[in-house]
Enzyme design. Sequence first.
Site, PDB file in Angstrom:
ATOM      1  N   CYS A   2       1.804 -17.287  -3.055  1.00  0.00           N
ATOM      2  CA  CYS A   2       2.977 -17.756  -2.525  1.00  0.00           C
ATOM      3  C   CYS A   2       4.202 -17.063  -3.531  1.00  0.00           C
ATOM      4  O   CYS A   2       3.679 -16.684  -4.548  1.00  0.00           O
ATOM      5  CB  CYS A   2       3.367 -19.186  -2.862  1.00  0.00           C
ATOM      6  SG  CYS A   2       2.101 -20.222  -1.890  1.00  0.00           S
ATOM      7  N   ARG A  27       4.928 -11.954  -0.453  1.00  0.00           N
ATOM      8  CA  ARG A  27       3.773 -12.731  -1.099  1.00  0.00           C
ATOM      9  C   ARG A  27       3.478 -14.054  -0.041  1.00  0.00           C
ATOM     10  O   ARG A  27       2.625 -14.858  -0.367  1.00  0.00           O
ATOM     11  CB  ARG A  27       4.404 -13.272  -2.253  1.00  0.00           C
ATOM     12  CG  ARG A  27       4.811 -12.239  -3.294  1.00  0.00           C
ATOM     13  CD  ARG A  27       5.156 -12.933  -4.588  1.00  0.00           C
ATOM     14  NE  ARG A  27       3.951 -13.733  -5.238  1.00  0.00           N
ATOM     15  CZ  ARG A  27       3.130 -13.038  -6.086  1.00  0.00           C
ATOM     16  NH1 ARG A  27       3.163 -11.786  -6.235  1.00  0.00           N
ATOM     17  NH2 ARG A  27       2.275 -13.863  -6.677  1.00  0.00           N
ATOM     18  N   TRP A  71       2.407 -19.098   1.426  1.00  0.00           N
ATOM     19  CA  TRP A  71       1.065 -18.617   2.064  1.00  0.00           C
ATOM     20  C   TRP A  71       0.194 -19.798   2.311  1.00  0.00           C
ATOM     21  O   TRP A  71      -0.266 -20.086   0.777  1.00  0.00           O
ATOM     22  CB  TRP A  71       0.638 -17.325   1.343  1.00  0.00           C
ATOM     23  CG  TRP A  71      -0.537 -16.781   2.042  1.00  0.00           C
ATOM     24  CD1 TRP A  71      -0.269 -15.834   3.062  1.00  0.00           C
ATOM     25  CD2 TRP A  71      -1.874 -16.848   1.944  1.00  0.00           C
ATOM     26  NE1 TRP A  71      -1.545 -15.338   3.491  1.00  0.00           N
ATOM     27  CE2 TRP A  71      -2.470 -15.936   3.026  1.00  0.00           C
ATOM     28  CE3 TRP A  71      -2.780 -17.513   1.115  1.00  0.00           C
ATOM     29  CZ2 TRP A  71      -3.854 -16.107   2.962  1.00  0.00           C
ATOM     30  CZ3 TRP A  71      -3.873 -17.586   1.166  1.00  0.00           C
ATOM     31  CH2 TRP A  71      -4.597 -16.802   2.212  1.00  0.00           C
ATOM     32  N   ASN A  97       2.333 -21.843  -7.091  1.00  0.00           N
ATOM     33  CA  ASN A  97       1.488 -20.772  -6.665  1.00  0.00           C
ATOM     34  C   ASN A  97       0.156 -20.763  -7.314  1.00  0.00           C
ATOM     35  O   ASN A  97       0.154 -20.622  -8.633  1.00  0.00           O
ATOM     36  CB  ASN A  97       2.420 -19.085  -6.894  1.00  0.00           C
ATOM     37  CG  ASN A  97       1.157 -18.152  -6.342  1.00  0.00           C
ATOM     38  OD1 ASN A  97       0.324 -18.358  -5.493  1.00  0.00           O
ATOM     39  ND2 ASN A  97       1.329 -17.224  -7.241  1.00  0.00           N
ATOM     40  N   GLY A  98      -0.958 -20.974  -6.291  1.00  0.00           N
ATOM     41  CA  GLY A  98      -2.242 -21.099  -6.893  1.00  0.00           C
ATOM     42  C   GLY A  98      -2.768 -22.201  -5.894  1.00  0.00           C
ATOM     43  O   GLY A  98      -2.666 -22.548  -5.201  1.00  0.00           O
ATOM     44  N   GLU A 467     -10.273   2.741   6.143  1.00  0.00           N
ATOM     45  CA  GLU A 467      -8.898   2.376   5.606  1.00  0.00           C
ATOM     46  C   GLU A 467      -8.153   2.407   6.989  1.00  0.00           C
ATOM     47  O   GLU A 467      -6.960   1.849   7.213  1.00  0.00           O
ATOM     48  CB  GLU A 467      -8.553   3.344   4.795  1.00  0.00           C
ATOM     49  CG  GLU A 467      -7.076   3.205   4.294  1.00  0.00           C
ATOM     50  CD  GLU A 467      -6.553   1.812   3.864  1.00  0.00           C
ATOM     51  OE1 GLU A 467      -7.346   1.114   3.678  1.00  0.00           O
ATOM     52  OE2 GLU A 467      -5.349   1.762   3.863  1.00  0.00           O
ATOM     53  N   LYS A 471      -5.622  -0.597   8.309  1.00  0.00           N
ATOM     54  CA  LYS A 471      -4.216  -0.589   8.330  1.00  0.00           C
ATOM     55  C   LYS A 471      -3.933  -1.022  10.002  1.00  0.00           C
ATOM     56  O   LYS A 471      -2.812  -1.556  10.294  1.00  0.00           O
ATOM     57  CB  LYS A 471      -3.776   0.803   8.367  1.00  0.00           C
ATOM     58  CG  LYS A 471      -2.649   1.255   7.515  1.00  0.00           C
ATOM     59  CD  LYS A 471      -2.697   1.016   5.921  1.00  0.00           C
ATOM     60  CE  LYS A 471      -3.324  -0.230   5.550  1.00  0.00           C
ATOM     61  NZ  LYS A 471      -3.254  -0.151   3.871  1.00  0.00           N
ATOM     62  N   GLU A 474      -4.297  -4.653  10.508  1.00  0.00           N
ATOM     63  CA  GLU A 474      -3.515  -5.586   9.747  1.00  0.00           C
ATOM     64  C   GLU A 474      -1.999  -5.818  10.536  1.00  0.00           C
ATOM     65  O   GLU A 474      -1.332  -6.759  10.466  1.00  0.00           O
ATOM     66  CB  GLU A 474      -3.396  -5.708   8.333  1.00  0.00           C
ATOM     67  CG  GLU A 474      -3.001  -4.300   8.012  1.00  0.00           C
ATOM     68  CD  GLU A 474      -2.966  -4.171   6.334  1.00  0.00           C
ATOM     69  OE1 GLU A 474      -2.884  -5.241   5.782  1.00  0.00           O
ATOM     70  OE2 GLU A 474      -3.331  -3.066   5.793  1.00  0.00           O
ATOM     71  N   HIS A 490     -26.735   3.145  16.078  1.00  0.00           N
ATOM     72  CA  HIS A 490     -27.434   2.123  15.476  1.00  0.00           C
ATOM     73  C   HIS A 490     -26.791   0.841  16.073  1.00  0.00           C
ATOM     74  O   HIS A 490     -26.959  -0.332  15.312  1.00  0.00           O
ATOM     75  CB  HIS A 490     -27.759   2.133  14.013  1.00  0.00           C
ATOM     76  CG  HIS A 490     -28.196   3.362  13.536  1.00  0.00           C
ATOM     77  ND1 HIS A 490     -29.651   3.621  13.858  1.00  0.00           N
ATOM     78  CD2 HIS A 490     -27.880   4.274  12.826  1.00  0.00           C
ATOM     79  CE1 HIS A 490     -29.969   4.850  13.440  1.00  0.00           C
ATOM     80  NE2 HIS A 490     -28.925   5.347  12.872  1.00  0.00           N
ATOM     81  N   LYS A 589       1.139 -10.004   0.047  1.00  0.00           N
ATOM     82  CA  LYS A 589       0.831  -8.789  -0.530  1.00  0.00           C
ATOM     83  C   LYS A 589       0.084  -8.861  -1.469  1.00  0.00           C
ATOM     84  O   LYS A 589      -0.847  -8.200  -1.943  1.00  0.00           O
ATOM     85  CB  LYS A 589       2.432  -8.395  -1.028  1.00  0.00           C
ATOM     86  CG  LYS A 589       2.349  -6.925  -1.583  1.00  0.00           C
ATOM     87  CD  LYS A 589       2.190  -5.936  -0.863  1.00  0.00           C
ATOM     88  CE  LYS A 589       2.260  -4.342  -1.629  1.00  0.00           C
ATOM     89  NZ  LYS A 589       1.522  -3.703  -0.599  1.00  0.00           N
TER      90      LYS A 589
HETATM   91  C1  F6R Z   1      -3.962  -3.757   2.774  1.00  0.00           C
HETATM   92  C2  F6R Z   1      -3.724  -4.361   1.550  1.00  0.00           C
HETATM   93  C3  F6R Z   1      -4.708  -5.167   0.587  1.00  0.00           C
HETATM   94  C4  F6R Z   1      -4.758  -4.862  -0.660  1.00  0.00           C
HETATM   95  C5  F6R Z   1      -5.638  -5.741  -1.328  1.00  0.00           C
HETATM   96  C6  F6R Z   1      -5.986  -5.724  -2.859  1.00  0.00           C
HETATM   97  O1  F6R Z   1      -2.984  -2.896   3.380  1.00  0.00           O
HETATM   98  O2  F6R Z   1      -2.692  -3.926   0.981  1.00  0.00           O
HETATM   99  O3  F6R Z   1      -5.949  -5.018   1.430  1.00  0.00           O
HETATM  100  O4  F6R Z   1      -5.248  -3.574  -1.017  1.00  0.00           O
HETATM  101  O5  F6R Z   1      -5.296  -7.127  -1.342  1.00  0.00           O
HETATM  102  O6  F6R Z   1      -4.639  -5.652  -3.572  1.00  0.00           O
HETATM  103  P1  F6R Z   1      -4.656  -4.971  -5.076  1.00  0.00           P
HETATM  104  O7  F6R Z   1      -4.552  -3.550  -4.673  1.00  0.00           O
HETATM  105  O8  F6R Z   1      -2.973  -5.416  -5.305  1.00  0.00           O
HETATM  106  O9  F6R Z   1      -5.556  -5.647  -5.770  1.00  0.00           O
END
Ligand code: F6R
Length: 594
Positions: A2, A27, A71, A97-98, A467, A471, A474, A490, A589
Amino acid sequence: MCGIIGYIGERQAQPILLDCLKRLEYRGYDSCGIAALSSGIEVYKDAIRVEALAKVVPSLNGTAGIGHTRWATHGEPSQLNAHPHLDCSGNIAVVHNGVINNFQRLKKQLTSEGHNFVSETDTEVIPHLIEKYYDGNLEEAVEAALHDIDGSYAIIVLVAGESRLVAARKDSPLIVGIGDRENFIASDVPAILDYTNRVIYLEDGDVGVITQDNIKVKRNGTEVDREEHKILWSIEDAQKGGYEHFMLKEIHEQPKVIRDTLGGWVSAAEPAVDLAEMMRAGLEALLILACGTSYHAALIGKYIVEELLRIPVRVELASEFNYYGQTLARTGAIVITQSGETADTLKAIKRLKEVGCRVLAITNVVGSTASRIADQTVYTRAGLEISVAATKSFTAQLMVLYWLAMSYSKVEARRSASLLLELRQLPRKVQQVLDNEDTILTCASYLSRYENMLFIGRGINFPVALEGALKLKEISYIHAEGYAAGELKHGPFALLGGDTPVIAILAHDNTYEAMLTNVKEVKARKSAVVALAEEGDEAIGELADFVITVPRVDALFSPVVNSVALQLLAYYIARQRGCPIDFPRNLAKSVTVE
Ligand code: F6R
């Protein structure tokens, strides 16, 4: 996850809180709310986005206030579960937040003592605990409440009749922004960049008491000094700069990010990373830990380091390592985290340090928790990344990994020199990928109708497939999986057919022929193939339904150009499907809970 904000000063708090909350939405954004202090406390909250809240919130009078964008962890997104939360009297408001692990026991106990709960959240125990202990001394009441709590928290407390904010943190980030006759508390820097670039990072266990003219930080009851930092990010970084989405802007910033990240070392502004010392001390293996996209960068790092340093590299998800991973003190450890605040990654750093490992953090956020608890830090120079989907920070992480490996490379001098030359050309090569945007857009229009996709690659491009799939899923909500191309037979072959296109990522290394064979196998099972291949690759042109060309680079650098192309592909598919690209559902994020 959050985002929390507090303001105290001479101006009306409400517009400032709402403005800061908009910048904190990355966030979490499933509900939001604000509280302002006048003669009493007025709260307005709902299960809507900040922009919508700003349109409906009545004018709350007061020059001190707190805000929250959520969140959800405990309780669905709803008006009742939105923050701020209040005590029984309505005089104590808290944003948090937590996660409070022992909230159920505390709630039961407080209920038996006569406290009345209205939400399903863990947070609500905090204002009730403060109410229980408050006898005129707010700081002591907050400290007593926190003493009862087991879990992670960044909180801001606003109390009727008290012209100050009290903030505290444990395992969740919290900063204080220093203004002119006004002060701020926030989950992170972007929230307050419009107002100040002077910040203090609170540490775990700190309790801050903030008035409009004064900031006092206490730890175990004793006042402590916390250094002031000047933030170099500008407010432009927090704006879209004419792009439709932050994600597109951030994808386009990558040539500059590569230059900046590489330039950072050239100017030797960073502390020297003593990987060499670690190696002299008997480093025989390297462990790299991360989560999500950073984990994919770590996996690519394994190929880079193993090729150039010739030592075995183990890559682990921090979230798994924390429960099962074993390691030895003589293992060098690198953790990669854009935010520097990911709870799983921070826990892993602490665990590694406990067994005596030296930990090097690669992070994008100066002053982040990771940078403060690791032994050494290398900063990526990606600038502020707002879009939930990481793009430019991933590329910057790769740059650091290339640089680290190339600095201690054991390959022959000629290859080293040619790699260095290619590294310097990467910004231009990435620009070429960006200039090919129209082709990628056309391909995205074609792919956007599908609900399932497979991404395949081999060797250093296997993590690129992971990756690419992450991308896409998400931001577009298409089910996508990344696979090592050799593993398709497999199991995943069962998924192939007209409904499941395959994105094949090729590079001109020893995997190329095998990839061509895989593409033929896929075509034979009626899946459409979109290939990512070097310019001039005629063989793939004859096989694939669609080819996205990328500039020719040494295969070691192919993850960079390929990933940028896949970022654009995911972006345009999501755009075609009308998805909220910068704020995908259920995501945040900065993942500050386990
Ligand atoms: C996906 C994304 C997340 C972060 C993950 C780790 O696009 O951004 O998968 O990579 O939450 O975040 P950090 O790098 O901040 O530890």
